[in-house]
Motif scaffolding. Sequence first.
Motif, PDB file in Angstrom:
ATOM      1  N   SER A 117     109.858  65.079  -2.291  1.00 17.24           N
ATOM      2  CA  SER A 117     110.612  63.922  -2.583  1.00 17.24           C
ATOM      3  C   SER A 117     110.445  63.180  -3.691  1.00 17.24           C
ATOM      4  O   SER A 117     109.407  63.449  -4.425  1.00 17.24           O
ATOM      5  N   GLY A 118     111.299  62.340  -4.400  1.00 18.43           N
ATOM      6  CA  GLY A 118     111.261  61.639  -5.618  1.00 18.43           C
ATOM      7  C   GLY A 118     110.848  62.517  -6.785  1.00 18.43           C
ATOM      8  O   GLY A 118     111.496  63.598  -7.107  1.00 18.43           O
ATOM      9  N   ASP A 119     109.667  61.999  -7.549  1.00 19.29           N
ATOM     10  CA  ASP A 119     109.458  62.702  -8.720  1.00 19.29           C
ATOM     11  C   ASP A 119     108.839  64.175  -8.490  1.00 19.29           C
ATOM     12  O   ASP A 119     108.546  64.766  -9.239  1.00 19.29           O
ATOM     13  N   ASP A 120     108.525  64.553  -7.195  1.00 13.22           N
ATOM     14  CA  ASP A 120     107.919  65.879  -6.863  1.00 13.22           C
ATOM     15  C   ASP A 120     108.866  66.803  -7.417  1.00 13.22           C
ATOM     16  O   ASP A 120     108.427  68.020  -7.600  1.00 13.22           O
ATOM     17  N   VAL A 121     110.124  66.522  -7.169  1.00 14.77           N
ATOM     18  CA  VAL A 121     111.074  67.829  -7.672  1.00 14.77           C
ATOM     19  C   VAL A 121     111.307  68.142  -8.955  1.00 14.77           C
ATOM     20  O   VAL A 121     111.668  69.110  -9.695  1.00 14.77           O
ATOM     21  N   LEU A 122     110.510  67.119  -9.936  1.00 13.49           N
ATOM     22  CA  LEU A 122     110.484  67.292 -11.465  1.00 13.49           C
ATOM     23  C   LEU A 122     109.098  68.143 -11.842  1.00 13.49           C
ATOM     24  O   LEU A 122     109.004  68.342 -13.006  1.00 13.49           O
ATOM     25  N   LYS A 123     108.446  68.346 -10.936  1.00 12.36           N
ATOM     26  CA  LYS A 123     106.986  69.072 -11.448  1.00 12.36           C
ATOM     27  C   LYS A 123     107.322  70.341 -11.496  1.00 12.36           C
ATOM     28  O   LYS A 123     108.353  71.077 -11.111  1.00 12.36           O
ATOM     29  N   PRO A 124     106.796  70.872 -12.769  1.00  9.26           N
ATOM     30  CA  PRO A 124     106.882  72.508 -12.811  1.00  9.26           C
ATOM     31  C   PRO A 124     106.363  73.128 -11.800  1.00  9.26           C
ATOM     32  O   PRO A 124     105.289  72.667 -11.185  1.00  9.26           O
ATOM     33  N   ALA A 125     106.817  74.318 -11.351  1.00  8.68           N
ATOM     34  CA  ALA A 125     106.429  75.130 -10.358  1.00  8.68           C
ATOM     35  C   ALA A 125     105.354  75.747 -10.555  1.00  8.68           C
ATOM     36  O   ALA A 125     104.513  75.806  -9.512  1.00  8.68           O
ATOM     37  N   GLY A 126     104.918  75.909 -11.687  1.00 14.79           N
ATOM     38  CA  GLY A 126     103.411  76.467 -12.181  1.00 14.79           C
ATOM     39  C   GLY A 126     102.022  75.478 -11.612  1.00 14.79           C
ATOM     40  O   GLY A 126     101.318  76.113 -11.684  1.00 14.79           O
ATOM     41  N   VAL A 127     102.502  74.068 -11.451  1.00 15.73           N
ATOM     42  CA  VAL A 127     101.406  73.416 -11.211  1.00 15.73           C
ATOM     43  C   VAL A 127     101.399  73.147  -9.671  1.00 15.73           C
ATOM     44  O   VAL A 127     100.472  72.445  -9.160  1.00 15.73           O
ATOM     45  N   LEU A 128     102.168  73.542  -8.964  1.00 14.26           N
ATOM     46  CA  LEU A 128     102.114  73.237  -7.246  1.00 14.26           C
ATOM     47  C   LEU A 128     100.987  74.171  -6.885  1.00 14.26           C
ATOM     48  O   LEU A 128     100.484  75.031  -7.212  1.00 14.26           O
ATOM     49  N   SER A 129     100.574  73.356  -5.882  1.00 12.81           N
ATOM     50  CA  SER A 129      99.495  74.041  -4.833  1.00 12.81           C
ATOM     51  C   SER A 129     100.276  75.371  -4.467  1.00 12.81           C
ATOM     52  O   SER A 129     101.385  75.495  -4.052  1.00 12.81           O
ATOM     53  N   GLY A 130      99.215  76.089  -3.459  1.00 13.37           N
ATOM     54  CA  GLY A 130      99.762  77.210  -2.940  1.00 13.37           C
ATOM     55  C   GLY A 130     100.651  77.099  -1.644  1.00 13.37           C
ATOM     56  O   GLY A 130     101.834  77.505  -1.448  1.00 13.37           O
ATOM     57  N   GLY A 131     100.250  75.903  -1.077  1.00 10.92           N
ATOM     58  CA  GLY A 131     101.388  75.543   0.107  1.00 10.92           C
ATOM     59  C   GLY A 131     102.734  75.212  -0.349  1.00 10.92           C
ATOM     60  O   GLY A 131     103.955  75.400   0.195  1.00 10.92           O
ATOM     61  N   GLU A 132     102.483  74.269  -1.745  1.00 14.34           N
ATOM     62  CA  GLU A 132     103.830  73.637  -2.285  1.00 14.34           C
ATOM     63  C   GLU A 132     104.776  74.791  -2.744  1.00 14.34           C
ATOM     64  O   GLU A 132     105.973  74.815  -2.463  1.00 14.34           O
ATOM     65  N   LYS A 133     104.079  75.887  -3.323  1.00 11.20           N
ATOM     66  CA  LYS A 133     104.738  76.989  -3.638  1.00 11.20           C
ATOM     67  C   LYS A 133     105.470  77.876  -2.630  1.00 11.20           C
ATOM     68  O   LYS A 133     106.671  78.052  -2.771  1.00 11.20           O
ATOM     69  N   PRO A 154     105.072  83.908   5.631  1.00 11.57           N
ATOM     70  CA  PRO A 154     105.787  82.860   5.072  1.00 11.57           C
ATOM     71  C   PRO A 154     104.804  81.640   5.389  1.00 11.57           C
ATOM     72  O   PRO A 154     105.199  80.560   4.884  1.00 11.57           O
ATOM     73  N   THR A 155     103.999  81.524   6.482  1.00 12.96           N
ATOM     74  CA  THR A 155     103.377  80.153   6.753  1.00 12.96           C
ATOM     75  C   THR A 155     101.859  80.361   6.320  1.00 12.96           C
ATOM     76  O   THR A 155     101.157  79.334   6.414  1.00 12.96           O
ATOM     77  N   ASN A 156     101.443  81.140   5.379  1.00 21.02           N
ATOM     78  CA  ASN A 156     100.237  80.954   4.828  1.00 21.02           C
ATOM     79  C   ASN A 156     100.174  79.958   3.896  1.00 21.02           C
ATOM     80  O   ASN A 156     101.141  79.569   3.288  1.00 21.02           O
ATOM     81  N   ASN A 157      98.990  79.428   4.016  1.00 21.76           N
ATOM     82  CA  ASN A 157      98.920  78.033   2.958  1.00 21.76           C
ATOM     83  C   ASN A 157      99.547  76.713   3.518  1.00 21.76           C
ATOM     84  O   ASN A 157      99.569  75.620   2.645  1.00 21.76           O
ATOM     85  N   LEU A 158     100.040  76.671   4.659  1.00 20.89           N
ATOM     86  CA  LEU A 158     100.878  75.574   5.024  1.00 20.89           C
ATOM     87  C   LEU A 158     100.050  74.676   6.045  1.00 20.89           C
ATOM     88  O   LEU A 158      99.208  75.118   6.667  1.00 20.89           O
ATOM     89  N   ASP A 159     100.302  73.287   5.859  1.00 16.64           N
ATOM     90  CA  ASP A 159      99.510  72.230   6.447  1.00 16.64           C
ATOM     91  C   ASP A 159     100.292  72.226   7.912  1.00 16.64           C
ATOM     92  O   ASP A 159     101.634  72.908   7.855  1.00 16.64           O
ATOM     93  N   PRO A 160     100.121  71.862   9.000  1.00 21.23           N
ATOM     94  CA  PRO A 160     100.825  71.770  10.060  1.00 21.23           C
ATOM     95  C   PRO A 160     102.107  71.219  10.139  1.00 21.23           C
ATOM     96  O   PRO A 160     103.161  71.849  10.823  1.00 21.23           O
ATOM     97  N   VAL A 161     102.270  69.958   9.451  1.00 14.66           N
ATOM     98  CA  VAL A 161     103.675  69.558   9.465  1.00 14.66           C
ATOM     99  C   VAL A 161     104.646  70.231   8.716  1.00 14.66           C
ATOM    100  O   VAL A 161     105.778  70.850   9.033  1.00 14.66           O
ATOM    101  N   SER A 162     103.993  70.907   7.383  1.00 19.12           N
ATOM    102  CA  SER A 162     104.825  71.881   6.672  1.00 19.12           C
ATOM    103  C   SER A 162     105.158  73.191   7.616  1.00 19.12           C
ATOM    104  O   SER A 162     106.456  73.451   7.307  1.00 19.12           O
ATOM    105  N   ARG A 163     104.257  73.790   8.155  1.00 19.98           N
ATOM    106  CA  ARG A 163     104.526  74.792   8.852  1.00 19.98           C
ATOM    107  C   ARG A 163     105.673  74.669   9.969  1.00 19.98           C
ATOM    108  O   ARG A 163     106.467  75.493  10.086  1.00 19.98           O
ATOM    109  N   GLU A 164     105.762  73.515  10.572  1.00 15.57           N
ATOM    110  CA  GLU A 164     106.924  73.221  11.688  1.00 15.57           C
ATOM    111  C   GLU A 164     108.124  73.056  10.929  1.00 15.57           C
ATOM    112  O   GLU A 164     109.186  73.742  11.248  1.00 15.57           O
TER     113      GLU A 164
END
Length: 217
Positions: A117-133, A154-164
């Motif tokens: 959300s918000g400015d998160d979508v403007l981040k370079p993909a290279g700086v994202l965490s494993g879960g964000e990638k 596909p569910t590796n590195n995901l927190d519970p909310v992201s996994r759901e």
Amino acid sequence: MYKATILNGIIHTKALQKSYKGRTVVNNVSVTVKQGEIVGLLGPNGAGKTTLLRILAGVDKPDTGEVVEGHGLKVGYYAQEHETLRVQDSVLQNMVSAAAHMTETECRKVLGSFLFSGDDVLKPAGVLSGGEKTRLALAMLVVSSANVLLLDEPTNNLDPVSREEILGALASYKGSVVLVSHDPGAVEALNPERVLILPDGIEDHWNKEYADLIELA
């Protein structure tokens, strides 16, 4: 010799074999993936699950055997290493590149459902965490025109909310899915029709008894 031919409506492999450094990792595997079905790849580590996905995705070629591609087939491949992301581009730019049929506003809306959300979508993909990638790569697959998804953990590195959220999006996908996962809950949530057990290439209908094999793999 590698050979690819066309058959309407399916992916079918015939006697695929692949070796690395003298060790056979895919041995005489034949499997058919029909339109709209989900197939789980099961087996211990080193049994060739990822290698088979890479062959189906066209990333690797088998040493021998045949891959038959259905008419109009478009494969979407999710790799554990997120190699499909363009790391220098932003989250939004990656998304737009995967969904040429969608407006930027529509892409932002989908990214929001994948917790960007918000400015998160403007981040370079290279700086994202494993879960964000992971979330970005899967969001790109869901909005692409792929009619077969090949998913490697596909569910590796995901927190519970992201996994759901991810499992909910994948469960509503209308195309075919070939899935590798060590997560029994994820496999059960996607409810595969069949399993292919490697390295022997044995096919069977899915049942919950296979959950034990998923955890041990």
